[in-house]
Structures are given as C-alpha cells and as structure tokens.
Design a protein around this motif. Sequence first.
Motif, PDB file in Angstrom:
ATOM      1  N   PRO A  88       0.788  -1.232   0.000  1.00 52.93           N
ATOM      2  CA  PRO A  88       0.000   0.000   0.000  1.00 52.93           C
ATOM      3  C   PRO A  88       0.824   1.287   0.000  1.00 52.93           C
ATOM      4  O   PRO A  88       0.310   2.338  -0.377  1.00 52.93           O
ATOM      5  N   GLN A  89       2.093   1.225   0.384  1.00 54.81           N
ATOM      6  CA  GLN A  89       2.927   2.425   0.416  1.00 54.81           C
ATOM      7  C   GLN A  89       3.154   2.934  -1.001  1.00 54.81           C
ATOM      8  O   GLN A  89       3.491   2.161  -1.909  1.00 54.81           O
ATOM      9  N   LEU A  90       2.970   4.238  -1.215  1.00 54.02           N
ATOM     10  CA  LEU A  90       3.149   4.810  -2.541  1.00 54.02           C
ATOM     11  C   LEU A  90       4.577   4.587  -3.029  1.00 54.02           C
ATOM     12  O   LEU A  90       5.541   4.888  -2.330  1.00 54.02           O
ATOM     13  N   HIS A  91       4.687   4.027  -4.229  1.00 51.51           N
ATOM     14  CA  HIS A  91       5.980   3.821  -4.869  1.00 51.51           C
ATOM     15  C   HIS A  91       5.757   3.776  -6.372  1.00 51.51           C
ATOM     16  O   HIS A  91       4.716   3.338  -6.841  1.00 51.51           O
ATOM     17  N   LEU A  92       6.739   4.269  -7.100  1.00 47.47           N
ATOM     18  CA  LEU A  92       6.677   4.269  -8.560  1.00 47.47           C
ATOM     19  C   LEU A  92       7.762   3.354  -9.106  1.00 47.47           C
ATOM     20  O   LEU A  92       8.897   3.380  -8.632  1.00 47.47           O
ATOM     21  N   HIS A  93       7.388   2.590 -10.105  1.00 48.31           N
ATOM     22  CA  HIS A  93       8.314   1.684 -10.778  1.00 48.31           C
ATOM     23  C   HIS A  93       8.840   2.375 -12.025  1.00 48.31           C
ATOM     24  O   HIS A  93       8.066   2.952 -12.789  1.00 48.31           O
ATOM     25  N   LEU A  94      10.133   2.318 -12.243  1.00 46.51           N
ATOM     26  CA  LEU A  94      10.765   2.765 -13.483  1.00 46.51           C
ATOM     27  C   LEU A  94      11.522   1.546 -14.013  1.00 46.51           C
ATOM     28  O   LEU A  94      12.521   1.135 -13.416  1.00 46.51           O
ATOM     29  N   ILE A  95      11.017   0.984 -15.097  1.00 47.86           N
ATOM     30  CA  ILE A  95      11.548  -0.287 -15.593  1.00 47.86           C
ATOM     31  C   ILE A  95      12.004  -0.123 -17.039  1.00 47.86           C
ATOM     32  O   ILE A  95      11.199   0.187 -17.919  1.00 47.86           O
ATOM     33  N   ALA A  96      13.286  -0.311 -17.254  1.00 48.06           N
ATOM     34  CA  ALA A  96      13.829  -0.297 -18.612  1.00 48.06           C
ATOM     35  C   ALA A  96      13.465  -1.629 -19.254  1.00 48.06           C
ATOM     36  O   ALA A  96      13.833  -2.685 -18.757  1.00 48.06           O
TER      37      ALA A  96
END
Length: 149
Positions: A88-96
Amino acid sequence: MTFKLHPKLAKDSLHLANLKLCQLRLINDQRFYWLLLIPKIADVSELHDLSSTDHQQLWQEVHFLSQVIKPLTKADKLNVATLGNLVPQLHLHLIARFTSDTAWPNPVWGSGTAEPYGLAAVKSITEELQLACSNSSLNLPIDWQKIDN
C-alpha cells in the motif's frame, strides 16, 4: 509520524540513493533494470495523498531519472507505473524494457523467479547510474548510498 519503508519493499529492493523527496531503490532481480521511487513521507498510499508541492517534486524526480535511464540502458521502452496492490505504500516503478527481456511484451510482475544481484553488479549499476546522473543537464541533487555489503 516518520517515514518507514514497507517491509516488502525493503526485502525486494536495495537502497541506492536519496533524492529530495524519494528513496531510489533497485529491485533485486538482475533479469530487469527495475528502479523504485518511494516518497519519504509517512502514510502515503496514493498520488493524490501528496501535497501539490510534493506531487510536483515526485514528477520532477521521475522526469529526471527517466531522461537518464533510457539512454543509459538503451532500453526499447521505459515503463513508469504505480500499482501498489500488494504494497500500500506509494511507490513508482521505473523499468527499462527490452524486446529481448524474458517478460517482453508482458508486465514484469509475476514473471518467473527473481535472480538476485551480486554485490559487484549492484556497485557497477550504482556507479554507472551515478555517473549518468552527474552528467545530466537537469542537475538534480542525489545523496548516493555507499554499497559495501
């Protein structure tokens, strides 16, 4: 209340650096170049939970890292996503993403079994990313963690 990293994020990722708003972490799976940005704010689960100032800062950090990661990795596509269904903790994925990666063109979530990085590989990724960030004209301040264990 103070910021506390969700245990699943702590277990599945490695802390690389601190930006003004976010922790920058590397998902511990060498099959994918997969970074996380996690706002260092307690009890935030949705983008709209952020103040407008923090929301702007988050997207500035996403923009900066996106402009560094894609050319650094020579990725075919850079996925930027927020899901948070399991955490539930806000996190953003940046995936190459690469047309040659094992999950292409499907999402990386739930694709096979994670293959953890060795210490030398984490150091190498961190050094390459640090150099690419320092060479960026956007010049976002980053406090890099010492990778030694």
